[in-house]
Design a protein around this motif. Sequence first.
Motif, short mmCIF file in Angstrom:
data_model
loop_
_atom_site.label_atom_id
_atom_site.label_comp_id
_atom_site.label_asym_id
_atom_site.label_seq_id
_atom_site.Cartn_x
_atom_site.Cartn_y
_atom_site.Cartn_z
N ASP A 47 32.90 27.14 46.73
CA ASP A 47 32.17 27.95 45.76
C ASP A 47 32.94 29.24 45.48
O ASP A 47 32.74 30.26 46.13
N GLY A 48 33.84 29.16 44.51
CA GLY A 48 34.61 30.35 44.19
C GLY A 48 35.56 30.10 43.03
O GLY A 48 35.66 28.99 42.51
N ALA A 49 36.25 31.16 42.63
CA ALA A 49 37.18 31.12 41.51
C ALA A 49 38.54 31.61 41.98
O ALA A 49 38.63 32.35 42.97
N TYR A 50 39.60 31.20 41.27
CA TYR A 50 40.93 31.69 41.65
C TYR A 50 41.84 31.81 40.44
O TYR A 50 41.52 31.32 39.36
N GLU A 51 42.98 32.47 40.66
CA GLU A 51 44.04 32.57 39.66
C GLU A 51 45.38 32.52 40.38
O GLU A 51 45.48 32.92 41.55
N VAL A 52 46.40 32.07 39.68
CA VAL A 52 47.78 32.13 40.17
C VAL A 52 48.59 32.84 39.09
O VAL A 52 48.68 32.35 37.96
N VAL A 53 49.15 33.99 39.44
CA VAL A 53 49.87 34.82 38.46
C VAL A 53 51.36 34.85 38.82
O VAL A 53 51.71 35.29 39.92
N PRO A 54 52.23 34.40 37.92
CA PRO A 54 53.66 34.50 38.24
C PRO A 54 54.15 35.94 38.06
O PRO A 54 53.69 36.64 37.15
N ARG A 95 51.58 38.35 31.99
CA ARG A 95 50.28 38.15 31.32
C ARG A 95 49.10 38.35 32.27
O ARG A 95 48.16 37.54 32.29
N LEU A 96 49.18 39.43 33.03
CA LEU A 96 48.11 39.72 33.99
C LEU A 96 46.75 39.84 33.31
O LEU A 96 45.75 39.32 33.79
N GLU A 97 46.73 40.51 32.14
CA GLU A 97 45.45 40.66 31.42
C GLU A 97 44.83 39.30 31.13
O GLU A 97 43.63 39.10 31.31
#
Length: 286
Positions: free
Chosen positions: A28-35, A43-45
């Motif tokens: 139960d959660g969300a994630y992101e992978v940012v290069p 493109r952090l925004e």
Amino acid sequence: MTVYLNGEFMPRAEARVPAMDRGFLFGDGAYEVVPVYSRRPFRLEEHLRRLERTLEAIRLPDPLERSEWSKLVLEVIARNAPEDQSVYVQVSRGADMSKRNHAFPEGVAPTVFVMSEPLHTPPPDQIANGVGAISAADFRWLRCDLKTVSLLGNCLLRQLAVDAGCAETILLRDGFLTEGAASNIFVVREGVLAAPPRSHLMLTGITYDVVLELAVRHGMAHEVREILESELRRADEIWITSSTKEVLPVTALDGKPVGAGRPGPLFARMYGWYQQFKTEVMRRGR
Ligand code: PDD
């Protein structure tokens, strides 16, 4: 390797969450992978906007403002050595220590975790020769547009590729191409690039958007439309895209050569534009 967990920075090996955390019990959660290129998050925004969208859709109140997320990501980058990094951001619905209950707990703080790993983009031989992929039925849920940590479907599907000595599993739902187990998929046929349209059946990649932008900018013929399984199987070229894979050619699908069995001419152009964009834009943080 320094990570952030619930307000503190620490070595990754020391980061602990309670066994009652809903990320662990329910996915139960969300994630992101940012290069991150040359210490600048790309493109952090856009990544943070996608995180906000996922959190809203799963009804998990965002624990941080966008500016606080930015600051946190930059802090984690600064505390880690590699110039090029892959920053992982996760929010789970926290740990209800009183009981296990599917319904959302009240008054429980979300768990916030941010880590950085070295960014490993595909090695030169994969760019020169391409990779193998297999196809499989996409049996995941109907909210694949959300970047949630409930990734068992994706993990099972990716493992099929690994078991077959391949790099990725290309997914088909009801006779149409959706995406890869952890990537988006593009196909080329008779000089035209095609990508499936945004829908609830796939995650719209930040890299997917970059590739389409580069196609527009450089005048490469392209279409965003539903792609039939038969078109995938007759494609001259197939590409994989993601934040960590960038753009990668698939030269064999289910053991059969894709086109001539070599990375194709449109891939060579797109790869060149992508690398140029990386040097001129991503590494300068624009
Ligand atoms: N995955 N589709 C799926 C299912 C993905 O997991 C990913 C990326 C993508 C491409 O999104 P982007 O271009 O924004 O990276 C598409 C990341 C890299 C991961 O889970 O590690």
